[in-house]
Design an enzyme around this catalytic site. Structure first.
Site, PDB file in Angstrom:
ATOM      1  N   HIS A  91      -6.742  11.263  -8.918  1.00 27.43           N
ATOM      2  CA  HIS A  91      -7.896  10.432  -8.557  1.00 27.43           C
ATOM      3  C   HIS A  91      -9.036  11.185  -7.886  1.00 27.43           C
ATOM      4  O   HIS A  91     -10.094  10.625  -7.648  1.00 27.43           O
ATOM      5  CB  HIS A  91      -7.479   9.264  -7.649  1.00 27.43           C
ATOM      6  CG  HIS A  91      -7.219   9.690  -6.227  1.00 27.43           C
ATOM      7  ND1 HIS A  91      -6.038  10.240  -5.837  1.00 27.43           N
ATOM      8  CD2 HIS A  91      -8.007   9.666  -5.130  1.00 27.43           C
ATOM      9  CE1 HIS A  91      -6.084  10.528  -4.549  1.00 27.43           C
ATOM     10  NE2 HIS A  91      -7.279  10.201  -4.090  1.00 27.43           N
TER      11      HIS A  91
HETATM   12  C1  UD1 Z   1     -11.307   7.163  -1.854  1.00 28.04           C
HETATM   13  C2  UD1 Z   1     -11.526   8.264  -0.841  1.00 28.04           C
HETATM   14  C3  UD1 Z   1     -10.513   9.360  -1.082  1.00 28.04           C
HETATM   15  C4  UD1 Z   1      -9.099   8.809  -1.078  1.00 28.04           C
HETATM   16  C5  UD1 Z   1      -8.991   7.654  -2.056  1.00 28.04           C
HETATM   17  C6  UD1 Z   1      -7.634   7.016  -1.934  1.00 28.04           C
HETATM   18  C7  UD1 Z   1     -13.874   8.597  -0.143  1.00 28.04           C
HETATM   19  C8  UD1 Z   1     -15.082   9.445  -0.304  1.00 28.04           C
HETATM   20  N1  UD1 Z   1     -12.868   8.862  -0.995  1.00 28.04           N
HETATM   21  O1  UD1 Z   1     -11.545   7.701  -3.134  1.00 28.04           O
HETATM   22  O2  UD1 Z   1     -10.608  10.311  -0.044  1.00 28.04           O
HETATM   23  O3  UD1 Z   1      -8.211   9.826  -1.438  1.00 28.04           O
HETATM   24  O4  UD1 Z   1      -9.986   6.663  -1.745  1.00 28.04           O
HETATM   25  O5  UD1 Z   1      -7.291   6.294  -3.073  1.00 28.04           O
HETATM   26  O6  UD1 Z   1     -13.838   7.745   0.704  1.00 28.04           O
HETATM   27  N2  UD1 Z   1     -12.396   1.221  -7.728  1.00 28.04           N
HETATM   28  C9  UD1 Z   1     -11.988   0.046  -8.315  1.00 28.04           C
HETATM   29  N3  UD1 Z   1     -11.256  -0.818  -7.544  1.00 28.04           N
HETATM   30  C10 UD1 Z   1     -10.951  -0.581  -6.246  1.00 28.04           C
HETATM   31  C11 UD1 Z   1     -11.403   0.610  -5.669  1.00 28.04           C
HETATM   32  C12 UD1 Z   1     -12.128   1.504  -6.437  1.00 28.04           C
HETATM   33  O7  UD1 Z   1     -12.233  -0.217  -9.483  1.00 28.04           O
HETATM   34  O8  UD1 Z   1     -10.282  -1.420  -5.617  1.00 28.04           O
HETATM   35  C13 UD1 Z   1     -13.173   2.178  -8.585  1.00 28.04           C
HETATM   36  C14 UD1 Z   1     -14.664   1.931  -8.543  1.00 28.04           C
HETATM   37  O9  UD1 Z   1     -15.164   2.209  -9.811  1.00 28.04           O
HETATM   38  C15 UD1 Z   1     -15.151   2.996  -7.567  1.00 28.04           C
HETATM   39  C16 UD1 Z   1     -14.177   4.130  -7.813  1.00 28.04           C
HETATM   40  O10 UD1 Z   1     -12.936   3.506  -8.091  1.00 28.04           O
HETATM   41  O11 UD1 Z   1     -16.471   3.387  -7.807  1.00 28.04           O
HETATM   42  C17 UD1 Z   1     -14.018   5.063  -6.624  1.00 28.04           C
HETATM   43  O12 UD1 Z   1     -13.667   4.326  -5.452  1.00 28.04           O
HETATM   44  P1  UD1 Z   1     -14.046   4.911  -4.000  1.00 28.04           P
HETATM   45  O13 UD1 Z   1     -13.430   4.066  -2.953  1.00 28.04           O
HETATM   46  O14 UD1 Z   1     -15.509   5.184  -3.911  1.00 28.04           O
HETATM   47  O15 UD1 Z   1     -13.369   6.335  -3.988  1.00 28.04           O
HETATM   48  P2  UD1 Z   1     -11.886   6.761  -4.351  1.00 28.04           P
HETATM   49  O16 UD1 Z   1     -11.949   7.659  -5.534  1.00 28.04           O
HETATM   50  O17 UD1 Z   1     -10.999   5.580  -4.388  1.00 28.04           O
HETATM   51  N1  UDP Z   2       0.324   5.032  -3.920  1.00 20.17           N
HETATM   52  C1  UDP Z   2       0.811   3.786  -4.298  1.00 20.17           C
HETATM   53  N2  UDP Z   2       0.644   3.402  -5.608  1.00 20.17           N
HETATM   54  C2  UDP Z   2       0.053   4.185  -6.541  1.00 20.17           C
HETATM   55  C3  UDP Z   2      -0.437   5.453  -6.144  1.00 20.17           C
HETATM   56  C4  UDP Z   2      -0.290   5.849  -4.818  1.00 20.17           C
HETATM   57  O1  UDP Z   2       1.371   3.061  -3.479  1.00 20.17           O
HETATM   58  O2  UDP Z   2      -0.063   3.762  -7.694  1.00 20.17           O
HETATM   59  C5  UDP Z   2       0.484   5.446  -2.517  1.00 20.17           C
HETATM   60  C6  UDP Z   2       1.229   6.736  -2.328  1.00 20.17           C
HETATM   61  O3  UDP Z   2       2.637   6.500  -2.290  1.00 20.17           O
HETATM   62  C7  UDP Z   2       0.683   7.243  -1.015  1.00 20.17           C
HETATM   63  C8  UDP Z   2      -0.742   6.761  -1.030  1.00 20.17           C
HETATM   64  O4  UDP Z   2      -0.797   5.703  -1.991  1.00 20.17           O
HETATM   65  O5  UDP Z   2       1.364   6.650   0.082  1.00 20.17           O
HETATM   66  C9  UDP Z   2      -1.671   7.864  -1.425  1.00 20.17           C
HETATM   67  O6  UDP Z   2      -2.937   7.358  -1.656  1.00 20.17           O
HETATM   68  P1  UDP Z   2      -3.983   8.032  -2.625  1.00 20.17           P
HETATM   69  O7  UDP Z   2      -3.297   8.973  -3.539  1.00 20.17           O
HETATM   70  O8  UDP Z   2      -4.790   6.950  -3.197  1.00 20.17           O
HETATM   71  O9  UDP Z   2      -4.943   8.804  -1.616  1.00 20.17           O
HETATM   72  P2  UDP Z   2      -4.878  10.185  -0.803  1.00 20.17           P
HETATM   73  O10 UDP Z   2      -3.560  10.275  -0.121  1.00 20.17           O
HETATM   74  O11 UDP Z   2      -5.100  11.291  -1.781  1.00 20.17           O
HETATM   75  O12 UDP Z   2      -6.018  10.086   0.128  1.00 20.17           O
END
Ligand code: UD1
Ligand code: UDP
Length: 353
Positions: free
Chosen positions: A203
């Site tokens: 991601h």
């Molecule tokens: C964010 C965090 C990242 C973290 C990740 C955990 C920042 C800059 N990044 O990244 O550090 O590792 O969360 O998962 O804060 N979207 C949906 N539904 C949702 C959420 C997101 O469709 O419920 C899609 C949207 O298109 C959005 C994109 O995902 O634009 C990115 O979401 P965003 O929260 O901006 O960043 P993450 O990649 O999730």
């Molecule tokens: N996770 C989850 N379901 C998924 C993918 C990840 O429950 O489909 C959990 C995972 O076990 C971990 C956390 O989400 O506890 C990690 O989050 P993510 O990878 O979104 O973000 P990061 O840790 O890189 O910030």
């Protein structure tokens, strides 16, 4: 004492669950959800499964470019803090919700505690790296998960009110793995045998927003030629569609799963492939070899112990790591003892300033 905890993204719900449970024994906690993540399986599902109290405020900010998303959070969190007048604001990790929470608090002279302080990738192109550095330099209390994090802060001149409390994600795993083993049916639903599949998550912006890197990951997964379960973040699913990349036949692309299903999938995977911070650590907790699809990691202990290999996305490097990585013994316990949440609560209670 009143504490406002700010969460917004999937890993923050998981980190907040054990901490919230302990804080509420002694203090008043007001939970603020920024709404950064909002799909049911990226947000509400975690509140249900982890028994996290309903947020007192859901700011409903949603997705957007960094400046807009962070700015809208800042404005909305400030209003909450003015109404609630807490003694502390508690923020987690390194997302835009973390930075907005910290910034809103310091502007109002409210103390900030940062859980998972001191992590560094030393890659300034990562949005998370800015969020971490700025939050650490704003925080009054730095609650580090590892000794490496303490040392990273010392290099930046931050030595006051820095504590190695252990990793709250380890607390969460210890609390939930028994429940997952008992109640999750994910292996049956996906017809998987323990040890008979690999698990992948992707991601990070650097991978999803770069068509060449994402294509290389897809190619590498195909070349592995073993069953790979791939619960895809919505951002990754969109990127695969936008770049017209279809996953190879050995890859099972599924919707994001809940935490209990994820723990089970991790615990029984032969190898985990990921660019997630949390998933690298969980692989380590479960003694599962991890191949990290990035150029660096914040969780250097997992690499030093021989349980994680950071390989980037070049298919040949990914496939050889999957073939060759076979650590022996059990990984050393460098993430604490599962009582990080208790320590955090005590330190906040004893803080003299
Ligand atoms: C964010 C965090 C990242 C973290 C990740 C955990 C920042 C800059 N990044 O990244 O550090 O590792 O969360 O998962 O804060 N979207 C949906 N539904 C949702 C959420 C997101 O469709 O419920 C899609 C949207 O298109 C959005 C994109 O995902 O634009 C990115 O979401 P965003 O929260 O901006 O960043 P993450 O990649 O999730
Ligand atoms: N996770 C989850 N379901 C998924 C993918 C990840 O429950 O489909 C959990 C995972 O076990 C971990 C956390 O989400 O506890 C990690 O989050 P993510 O990878 O979104 O973000 P990061 O840790 O890189 O910030």
């Amino acid at each position: 004492m009143k504490i406002v905890s700010v969460v917004g993204a999937r890993p923050q719900f998981i980190k907040a669950a054990p901490v919230s449970r302990v804080l509420r024994q002694d203090y008043t906690e007001v939970l603020v959800h920024t709404g950064q993540h909002y799909d049911h399986n990226m947000s509400a599902l975690f509140f249900e499964e982890l028994d996290i109290p309903e947020p007192d405020y859901n700011l409903g900010i949603g997705s957007g470019p960094h400046g807009q998303q962070t700015g809208r959070m800042l404005e909305a969190i400030e209003r909450v803090l003015l109404d609630e007048q807490p003694d502390w604001v508690l923020v987690y990790g390194d997302t835009n919700s973390t930075l907005a929470g910290a910034l809103a608090a310091v502007k109002l002279h409210i103390r900030v505690a940062h859980v998972e302080a001191g992590l560094r990738s030393f890659n300034r192109r990562m949005p998370e790296e800015h969020n971490r550095i700025l939050t650490d330099h704003a925080a009054d209390l730095l609650l580090c998960p590892t000794q490496t994090a303490v040392e990273n802060l010392a290099r930046e001149g931050i030595t006051q009110d820095v504590h190695n409390v252990g990793d709250v994600m380890y607390d969460a795993v210890l609390h939930n793995i028994g429940v997952a083993e008992k109640h999750s049916t994910v292996l049956e639903r996906l017809a998987l045998e323990p040890g008979g599949y690999l698990l992948a998550t992707v991601h990070r912006a650097e991978n999803t927003d770069d068509p060449a890197r994402l294509a290389a990951i897809v190619e590498a997964f195909g070349a592995i030629a073993e069953p790979i379960v791939f619960p895809a973040h919505p951002r990754t699913r969109s990127a695969l569609a936008a770049f017209k990349l279809s996953v190879p036949a050995n890859v099972r692309l599924i919707e994001p799963v809940g935490y209990l299903d994820m723990l089970l999938l991790e615990n029984h995977a032969r190898v985990i492939l990921t660019d997630s911070g949390g998933v690298q650590k969980e692989a380590y907790f479960f003694d599962v070899p991890c191949v990290t699809l990035r150029e660096e990691t914040e969780w250097v202990e997992t690499v030093e112990a021989g349980w994680n290999r950071v390989v980037g996305t070049v298919p040949g490097r990914v496939t050889s790591a999957v073939r060759e990585l076979s650590p022996v013994g059990s990984p050393p316990a460098v993430f604490g003892d599962g009582r990080a949440s208790e320590r955090i609560s005590e330190i906040i209670g004893e803080w003299k300033g």
